[in-house]
Each structure stands twice: as C-alpha cells, then as structure tokens.
Design a protein around this motif. Structure first.
Motif, PDB file in Angstrom:
ATOM      1  N   VAL A 129       0.883  -1.167   0.000  1.00  0.00           N
ATOM      2  CA  VAL A 129       0.000   0.000   0.000  1.00  0.00           C
ATOM      3  C   VAL A 129       0.917   1.212   0.000  1.00  0.00           C
ATOM      4  O   VAL A 129       1.638   1.460   0.977  1.00  0.00           O
ATOM      5  CB  VAL A 129      -0.927   0.009   1.226  1.00  0.00           C
ATOM      6  CG1 VAL A 129      -1.818   1.258   1.204  1.00  0.00           C
ATOM      7  CG2 VAL A 129      -1.790  -1.248   1.265  1.00  0.00           C
TER       8      VAL A 129
ATOM      9  N   THR B  10       3.575   1.417  -7.419  1.00  0.00           N
ATOM     10  CA  THR B  10       3.979   0.026  -7.234  1.00  0.00           C
ATOM     11  C   THR B  10       5.366   0.005  -6.601  1.00  0.00           C
ATOM     12  O   THR B  10       6.027   1.046  -6.480  1.00  0.00           O
ATOM     13  CB  THR B  10       4.013  -0.728  -8.569  1.00  0.00           C
ATOM     14  OG1 THR B  10       5.039  -0.148  -9.402  1.00  0.00           O
ATOM     15  CG2 THR B  10       2.679  -0.660  -9.281  1.00  0.00           C
TER      16      THR B  10
ATOM     17  N   ASP C  13       0.163   7.663  -3.598  1.00  0.00           N
ATOM     18  CA  ASP C  13      -0.015   8.042  -5.013  1.00  0.00           C
ATOM     19  C   ASP C  13      -0.203   6.844  -5.934  1.00  0.00           C
ATOM     20  O   ASP C  13       0.083   6.930  -7.137  1.00  0.00           O
ATOM     21  CB  ASP C  13       1.186   8.872  -5.503  1.00  0.00           C
ATOM     22  CG  ASP C  13       1.460  10.092  -4.631  1.00  0.00           C
ATOM     23  OD1 ASP C  13       0.476  10.706  -4.162  1.00  0.00           O
ATOM     24  OD2 ASP C  13       2.636  10.418  -4.385  1.00  0.00           O
ATOM     25  N   GLY C  14      -0.648   5.706  -5.386  1.00  0.00           N
ATOM     26  CA  GLY C  14      -0.907   4.532  -6.219  1.00  0.00           C
ATOM     27  C   GLY C  14       0.336   3.868  -6.776  1.00  0.00           C
ATOM     28  O   GLY C  14       0.248   3.094  -7.744  1.00  0.00           O
TER      29      GLY C  14
ATOM     30  N   THR D  17      -1.866  -1.109  -3.627  1.00  0.00           N
ATOM     31  CA  THR D  17      -1.430  -0.584  -4.920  1.00  0.00           C
ATOM     32  C   THR D  17      -0.701  -1.638  -5.743  1.00  0.00           C
ATOM     33  O   THR D  17      -0.498  -1.460  -6.942  1.00  0.00           O
ATOM     34  CB  THR D  17      -0.525   0.649  -4.720  1.00  0.00           C
ATOM     35  OG1 THR D  17       0.572   0.302  -3.872  1.00  0.00           O
ATOM     36  CG2 THR D  17      -1.307   1.777  -4.087  1.00  0.00           C
ATOM     37  N   GLU D  18      -0.308  -2.748  -5.084  1.00  0.00           N
ATOM     38  CA  GLU D  18       0.287  -3.878  -5.800  1.00  0.00           C
ATOM     39  C   GLU D  18       0.215  -5.122  -4.922  1.00  0.00           C
ATOM     40  O   GLU D  18       0.446  -5.046  -3.709  1.00  0.00           O
ATOM     41  CB  GLU D  18       1.751  -3.594  -6.153  1.00  0.00           C
ATOM     42  CG  GLU D  18       2.396  -4.693  -6.989  1.00  0.00           C
ATOM     43  CD  GLU D  18       3.846  -4.397  -7.353  1.00  0.00           C
ATOM     44  OE1 GLU D  18       4.398  -5.122  -8.201  1.00  0.00           O
ATOM     45  OE2 GLU D  18       4.427  -3.444  -6.785  1.00  0.00           O
TER      46      GLU D  18
ATOM     47  N   GLU E 176      -7.305  -0.913  -1.403  1.00  0.00           N
ATOM     48  CA  GLU E 176      -6.292   0.042  -0.976  1.00  0.00           C
ATOM     49  C   GLU E 176      -4.880  -0.423  -1.336  1.00  0.00           C
ATOM     50  O   GLU E 176      -3.929   0.366  -1.273  1.00  0.00           O
ATOM     51  CB  GLU E 176      -6.405   0.302   0.527  1.00  0.00           C
ATOM     52  CG  GLU E 176      -7.730   0.940   0.915  1.00  0.00           C
ATOM     53  CD  GLU E 176      -7.840   1.227   2.398  1.00  0.00           C
ATOM     54  OE1 GLU E 176      -6.864   1.755   2.983  1.00  0.00           O
ATOM     55  OE2 GLU E 176      -8.898   0.922   2.972  1.00  0.00           O
TER      56      GLU E 176
END
Length: 330
Positions: free
Chosen positions: A103, A109, A106-107, A178-179, A176
């Motif tokens: 998590v 990875t 800003d999204g 992001t990867e 939530e």
C-alpha cells in the motif's frame, strides 16, 4: 454453546466471526469470547523481542487449556511450529490469498517507489526480501493493527507499507493495495493467508464439530511449509519465506513447494524448490529443508554468506510464470 476465543483487533474478530458463521451454518451455537494477548497489550516493542508472532497465541492457548473457551482462531503464520500438548489444530479452512500486499502513496507500485522511499514492516522476512531487491528503499520497523499501519501512508509518515493481502481481503480493504507482490519477488511467510482453528486436547466433541471446516489442499500446503520451517529450526519471525501449491502433474496432482532463506539484512539469499506427494506434505517439507541446510541456509539465517551451491544441485527450477501472481489491485 461453543465459546470461541478471539483477540480484540478488527482483523482477529473478522477472522473469528468468519469461522463462527460457518459453524452456525452447520447448526452450532457459537459465542465470541475476547482474549487479550501480550502482543495486544504491548504495541511498541518489536515482535522479535517479544518472542515473535507467537506472542499472539499463548493467551488464547491458555484460555483453551483452562476451559474458558472451547476453540480459538489464529492466523496460521503466527502459530509456533513446536507442538503444544494442551491443544490440537482441528481445522485449517480454505486459504485466502497468501501474497504480500503493498500500500503506497499516489498509487505507486514497488518498482515505482523512488530510491530513499520509506517502507514500513514489522516482519524480518519482508525486510530482508525488500532489501534483497536492491531498490534503495529505507525499510522502517512498524507495528500496530491494519488501520494503524495504513494511516502511516495516508498521513504521509511513510511512503508505503507491506502487509498480508489476506488481511486486507478479509477486512474488505483490498482495493487500498497498490500492488499484490508476485511470490517470485517476495515469498510469503509459511502459512500466510490460512487460519488455524485450535481446540483443547481431548475435546473430541468440539474437534468433530470443527473438522467440517478443514480443507485438505490448504492443510497439505501449509503442512509442507510449516514442516520446512520447523526443520530449519527457524521461528515464525525468521527471514524464511515458503509457498506450496497443489498443481496438476503428468498422472496425478502434485505438491509444489518453494522456499527462500535470506540473511537478516537481505545481502544474500538461497532459493530452492521441490515437488512431492500431496498425501505426504511433511516429507516434502523435510526434503526441501535438508536441501537448503546442505546448501548453507543455517549460515544465512545467522548473517553469514554460505558457500556457492553446486550447479548440479537436484533442485526443481523456479517457474518463470506464477498462476497465483497475475492479479493486481486497482
């Protein structure tokens, strides 16, 4: 009435409620009983100093042994591999996603985090594997429940945190992430994503009630992983990752097990894999542990780099693709 012991955290209560609901669907009356553990009372001391994630287990086992509860639900990765004479694992239900989740702000990875980005984790295994990637990240010790850890990112104190995908899924917060980290990049803890339902030793009636929740494939996979951990004489806080899967063989299903042992600082690692019989997962775990030990795993876990492995080591190569590693969160 079955009294089900649970820790007070949102995740523990959610996991225990999931088990309770399935027992109720089978016709049993179930009451949740809150039990506070040392790991819940002390939320600042690193888990390794408290005795590893097993600190979450002892109070629940004591409640079972003393007859205050009839069953208890644990995250299987937190359960010590040493047998406990007062309890028995009556069921290992179907496993949730075993992967680790990132998590990040800003999204981002993992590969998009800039050098110097701060990543929080309380797990020596995650720390070592993150360091081994050589991305220049600053790995920061972190404890607390899921909400506490996620707030470190949302409030800007950390750039990212790594935690179990299973917990996010059970709490309905997987979006939530992001990867979801590919096990080829980061192998999970032995037993990660699975639950263990323990009952008091000798309580045949409760054991019989709980046995209906057992999933044969999940038990086989997690048994192989945990036997490997036990044979390595490594605790649940050791820098060891392992993942077993039931796969289709040429003539019948096979059990595929892969593992990684790293130095605590991630400067060296050792990866091996083998395939065996799903009907004897313990034998597969022992074989792979012996192979790792022969190749220097004990030295790695204490921080020393082992001798180079022979090119003729009889290992099964790691696959180039992974069927469970194709999903990514939005």
């Amino acid at each position: 009435m079955l009294r089900l012991g649970t820790r007070r955290s949102a995740l523990a209560t959610t996991q225990s409620s999931w088990v309770a609901d399935r027992l109720r669907a089978l016709g049993h009356d179930v009451e949740l009983v809150e039990v506070t553990t040392e790991g819940d009372r002390d939320r600042t001391t690193p888990l390794a100093r408290l005795g590893g994630t097993g600190v979450f287990v002892s109070a629940l086992r004591a409640a079972l042994a003393e007859g205050r509860v009839d069953l208890a639900v644990h995250s299987l990765k937190d359960l010590p591999t040493a047998p406990d004479e007062s309890t028995t694992v009556a069921a290992v239900p179907t496993r949730e996603d075993p992967r680790d989740a990132l998590v990040a702000r800003d999204g981002l990875t993992l590969g998009e985090l800039p050098a110097g980005a701060t990543v929080g984790t309380g797990s020596p295994r995650r720390r070592a594997q993150l360091e081994a990637l050589g991305l220049g990240l600053v790995v920061t010790p972190l404890r607390g429940n899921v909400d506490t850890r996620l707030r470190q990112v949302s409030q800007g104190r950390l750039d990212a945190v790594v935690l179990a995908a299973a917990g996010l899924r059970r709490l309905g917060r997987i979006d939530e992430a992001t990867e979801l980290l590919d096990p080829l990049q980061m192998l999970p803890a032995p037993g990660q994503g699975a639950l263990a339902v323990e009952v008091r030793a000798g309580d045949a009636a409760t054991a019989a009630a709980v046995a209906a929740l057992d999933d044969a494939d999940t038990r086989a996979c997690t048994t192989a992983e945990r036997v490997l951990l036990a044979e390595l004489e490594a605790g649940c806080s050791a820098p060891v990752g392992a993942l077993a899967e039931v796969v289709e063989g040429l003539e019948s299903p096979e059990l595929s097990l892969r593992a990684v042992v790293t130095t605590p600082d991630g400067t060296a690692d050792l990866r091996r894999s083998l395939v065996g019989d799903p009907g004897d997962p313990g034998a597969l775990g022992r074989r792979l542990a012996r192979l790792l030990l022969d190749d220097g795993a004990a030295d790695l876990m204490t921080g020393a780099e082992p001798p180079a492995a022979s090119p003729t080591d009889p290992t099964t190569p790691l696959p180039t693709t992974d069927p469970i590693a194709t999903e990514h969160a939005p």
